[in-house]
Scaffold this motif. Structure first.
Motif, PDB file in Angstrom:
ATOM      1  N   ILE A   1      12.903  -2.253 -77.853  1.00 26.70           N
ATOM      2  CA  ILE A   1      12.569  -3.601 -77.376  1.00 26.70           C
ATOM      3  C   ILE A   1      13.829  -4.440 -77.242  1.00 26.70           C
ATOM      4  CG2 ILE A   1      11.388  -5.751 -78.037  1.00 26.70           C
ATOM      5  CD1 ILE A   1       9.190  -3.884 -79.271  1.00 26.70           C
ATOM      6  N   THR A   2      14.717  -4.342 -78.212  1.00 29.03           N
ATOM      7  CA  THR A   2      15.977  -5.073 -78.168  1.00 29.03           C
ATOM      8  C   THR A   2      16.798  -4.670 -76.944  1.00 29.03           C
ATOM      9  OG1 THR A   2      16.007  -5.298 -80.575  1.00 29.03           O
ATOM     10  CG2 THR A   2      18.115  -5.581 -79.441  1.00 29.03           C
ATOM     11  N   ALA A   3      16.833  -3.382 -76.649  1.00 25.65           N
ATOM     12  CA  ALA A   3      17.579  -2.898 -75.475  1.00 25.65           C
ATOM     13  C   ALA A   3      16.986  -3.472 -74.184  1.00 25.65           C
ATOM     14  CB  ALA A   3      17.579  -1.371 -75.446  1.00 25.65           C
ATOM     15  N   VAL A   4      15.662  -3.521 -74.102  1.00 26.20           N
ATOM     16  CA  VAL A   4      15.016  -4.082 -72.907  1.00 26.20           C
ATOM     17  C   VAL A   4      15.348  -5.561 -72.778  1.00 26.20           C
ATOM     18  CG1 VAL A   4      12.773  -4.653 -71.872  1.00 26.20           C
ATOM     19  CG2 VAL A   4      13.166  -2.364 -72.834  1.00 26.20           C
ATOM     20  N   ILE A   5      15.249  -6.295 -73.863  1.00 24.75           N
ATOM     21  CA  ILE A   5      15.552  -7.728 -73.828  1.00 24.75           C
ATOM     22  C   ILE A   5      17.010  -7.958 -73.448  1.00 24.75           C
ATOM     23  CG2 ILE A   5      15.757  -9.823 -75.242  1.00 24.75           C
ATOM     24  CD1 ILE A   5      13.240  -8.834 -76.762  1.00 24.75           C
ATOM     25  N   ASP A   6      17.915  -7.159 -74.015  1.00 21.74           N
ATOM     26  CA  ASP A   6      19.335  -7.288 -73.664  1.00 21.74           C
ATOM     27  C   ASP A   6      19.556  -7.050 -72.170  1.00 21.74           C
ATOM     28  OD1 ASP A   6      20.047  -7.914 -76.264  1.00 21.74           O
ATOM     29  OD2 ASP A   6      20.721  -5.884 -76.766  1.00 21.74           O
ATOM     30  N   GLN A   7      18.859  -6.063 -71.605  1.00 17.49           N
ATOM     31  CA  GLN A   7      19.000  -5.762 -70.173  1.00 17.49           C
ATOM     32  C   GLN A   7      18.468  -6.916 -69.325  1.00 17.49           C
ATOM     33  OE1 GLN A   7      20.714  -3.330 -68.854  1.00 17.49           O
ATOM     34  NE2 GLN A   7      20.269  -4.041 -66.797  1.00 17.49           N
ATOM     35  N   VAL A   8      17.332  -7.483 -69.718  1.00 20.87           N
ATOM     36  CA  VAL A   8      16.771  -8.622 -68.980  1.00 20.87           C
ATOM     37  C   VAL A   8      17.721  -9.812 -69.043  1.00 20.87           C
ATOM     38  CG1 VAL A   8      14.866 -10.301 -68.916  1.00 20.87           C
ATOM     39  CG2 VAL A   8      14.375  -7.857 -69.221  1.00 20.87           C
ATOM     40  N   ARG A   9      18.303 -10.063 -70.221  1.00 18.39           N
ATOM     41  CA  ARG A   9      19.281 -11.156 -70.346  1.00 18.39           C
ATOM     42  C   ARG A   9      20.451 -10.923 -69.390  1.00 18.39           C
ATOM     43  NH1 ARG A   9      19.227 -14.842 -74.231  1.00 18.39           N
ATOM     44  NH2 ARG A   9      21.496 -15.014 -74.187  1.00 18.39           N
ATOM     45  N   LYS A  10      20.923  -9.694 -69.336  1.00 15.86           N
ATOM     46  CA  LYS A  10      22.048  -9.363 -68.455  1.00 15.86           C
ATOM     47  C   LYS A  10      21.678  -9.599 -66.993  1.00 15.86           C
ATOM     48  CE  LYS A  10      25.272  -5.599 -67.510  1.00 15.86           C
ATOM     49  NZ  LYS A  10      25.618  -4.204 -67.833  1.00 15.86           N
ATOM     50  N   LEU A  11      20.476  -9.166 -66.589  1.00 14.92           N
ATOM     51  CA  LEU A  11      20.011  -9.373 -65.218  1.00 14.92           C
ATOM     52  C   LEU A  11      19.870 -10.855 -64.875  1.00 14.92           C
ATOM     53  CD1 LEU A  11      17.293  -6.564 -64.975  1.00 14.92           C
ATOM     54  CD2 LEU A  11      19.525  -6.616 -63.795  1.00 14.92           C
ATOM     55  N   GLN A  12      19.562 -11.672 -65.874  1.00 12.68           N
ATOM     56  CA  GLN A  12      19.409 -13.120 -65.662  1.00 12.68           C
ATOM     57  C   GLN A  12      20.743 -13.854 -65.734  1.00 12.68           C
ATOM     58  OE1 GLN A  12      16.497 -14.814 -64.911  1.00 12.68           O
ATOM     59  NE2 GLN A  12      15.713 -12.753 -64.610  1.00 12.68           N
ATOM     60  N   GLY A  13      21.810 -13.113 -66.019  1.00 14.58           N
ATOM     61  CA  GLY A  13      23.135 -13.733 -66.100  1.00 14.58           C
ATOM     62  C   GLY A  13      23.377 -14.464 -67.403  1.00 14.58           C
ATOM     63  N   LEU A  14      22.591 -14.125 -68.435  1.00 14.13           N
ATOM     64  CA  LEU A  14      22.764 -14.761 -69.748  1.00 14.13           C
ATOM     65  C   LEU A  14      23.761 -13.958 -70.575  1.00 14.13           C
ATOM     66  CD1 LEU A  14      19.013 -15.558 -70.479  1.00 14.13           C
ATOM     67  CD2 LEU A  14      20.814 -17.182 -69.839  1.00 14.13           C
ATOM     68  N   PRO A  15      24.485 -14.619 -71.469  1.00 16.27           N
ATOM     69  CA  PRO A  15      25.456 -13.901 -72.291  1.00 16.27           C
ATOM     70  C   PRO A  15      24.750 -13.000 -73.312  1.00 16.27           C
ATOM     71  CG  PRO A  15      25.246 -16.156 -73.042  1.00 16.27           C
ATOM     72  CD  PRO A  15      24.439 -16.049 -71.787  1.00 16.27           C
ATOM     73  N   PRO A  16      25.443 -11.973 -73.770  1.00 16.32           N
ATOM     74  CA  PRO A  16      24.865 -11.113 -74.801  1.00 16.32           C
ATOM     75  C   PRO A  16      24.680 -11.894 -76.099  1.00 16.32           C
ATOM     76  CG  PRO A  16      27.104 -10.419 -74.282  1.00 16.32           C
ATOM     77  CD  PRO A  16      26.766 -11.541 -73.356  1.00 16.32           C
ATOM     78  N   VAL A  17      23.725 -11.458 -76.900  1.00 19.28           N
ATOM     79  CA  VAL A  17      23.460 -12.105 -78.193  1.00 19.28           C
ATOM     80  C   VAL A  17      24.354 -11.467 -79.233  1.00 19.28           C
ATOM     81  CG1 VAL A  17      21.729 -12.476 -79.985  1.00 19.28           C
ATOM     82  CG2 VAL A  17      21.091 -12.641 -77.574  1.00 19.28           C
ATOM     83  N   GLU A  18      25.073 -12.298 -79.952  1.00 17.55           N
ATOM     84  CA  GLU A  18      25.948 -11.811 -81.029  1.00 17.55           C
ATOM     85  C   GLU A  18      25.168 -11.887 -82.328  1.00 17.55           C
ATOM     86  OE1 GLU A  18      28.991 -10.625 -80.433  1.00 17.55           O
ATOM     87  OE2 GLU A  18      28.782 -11.125 -78.307  1.00 17.55           O
ATOM     88  N   GLU A  19      25.083 -10.767 -83.044  1.00 16.68           N
ATOM     89  CA  GLU A  19      24.386 -10.748 -84.337  1.00 16.68           C
ATOM     90  C   GLU A  19      25.348 -10.690 -85.471  1.00 16.68           C
ATOM     91  OE1 GLU A  19      20.802  -8.409 -84.688  1.00 16.68           O
ATOM     92  OE2 GLU A  19      20.889  -8.080 -82.542  1.00 16.68           O
TER      93      GLU A  19
END
Length: 141
Positions: free
Chosen positions: A123-141
């Motif tokens: 799920i995290t990988a899917v959300i990260d990919q959607v963020r990337k497609l939307q031009g949002l920065p990666p989430v830093e944990e």
């Protein structure tokens, strides 16, 4: 007798609780809080007018029983009203929870509770990919 700073601090903290505790996406009213506090604590004297006076700083010396009841109602420790460091931590947490709820993230979080780690990773990988497609920065944990 409390000084003006104590009045302002109590009013600010109460108002923050009223702003950030949002049942079904709306704010509590003084009347609703007073009625619920009295229902749970039948011997406690509190009215919507008194809560309003506390929230505006016109009154500032509630009983410890009332502060404890208000803390319980809003799901915080009574220390919230007297310890500035504790209040700051709680305010940050409440603000973050409120933002998550407003952003629709709460529903997503509820859906992943109990899933195994490998499912969470997918799920995290899917959300990260959607963020990337939307031009949002990666989430830093």
């Amino acid at each position: 007798m409390p000084d003006n700073d104590d009045q302002v601090v109590l009013a600010e903290r109460l108002n923050h609780l009223f702003r950030t505790s949002r049942p079904q996406g709306r704010h509590w009213t003084n009347r609703e809080v007073a009625e619920e506090v009295k229902r749970i604590n039948p011997g406690l004297k509190v009215s919507s007018a008194y809560l309003s006076a506390l929230r505006t700083g016109k009154r500032s010396n509630p009983s410890t029983d009332l502060l404890s009841a208000l803390a319980k109602f809003f799901g915080v420790s009574p220390a919230y009203f007297v310890d500035p460091d504790h209040a700051d931590r709680v305010d940050s947490q409440l603000t973050a929870l409120n933002e998550l709820g407003q952003a629709g993230v709460r529903g997503v979080a509820l859906r992943v509770v109990g899933l195994p780690p490998e499912s969470l990773a997918a799920i995290t990988a899917v959300i990260d990919q959607v963020r990337k497609l939307q031009g949002l920065p990666p989430v830093e944990e």
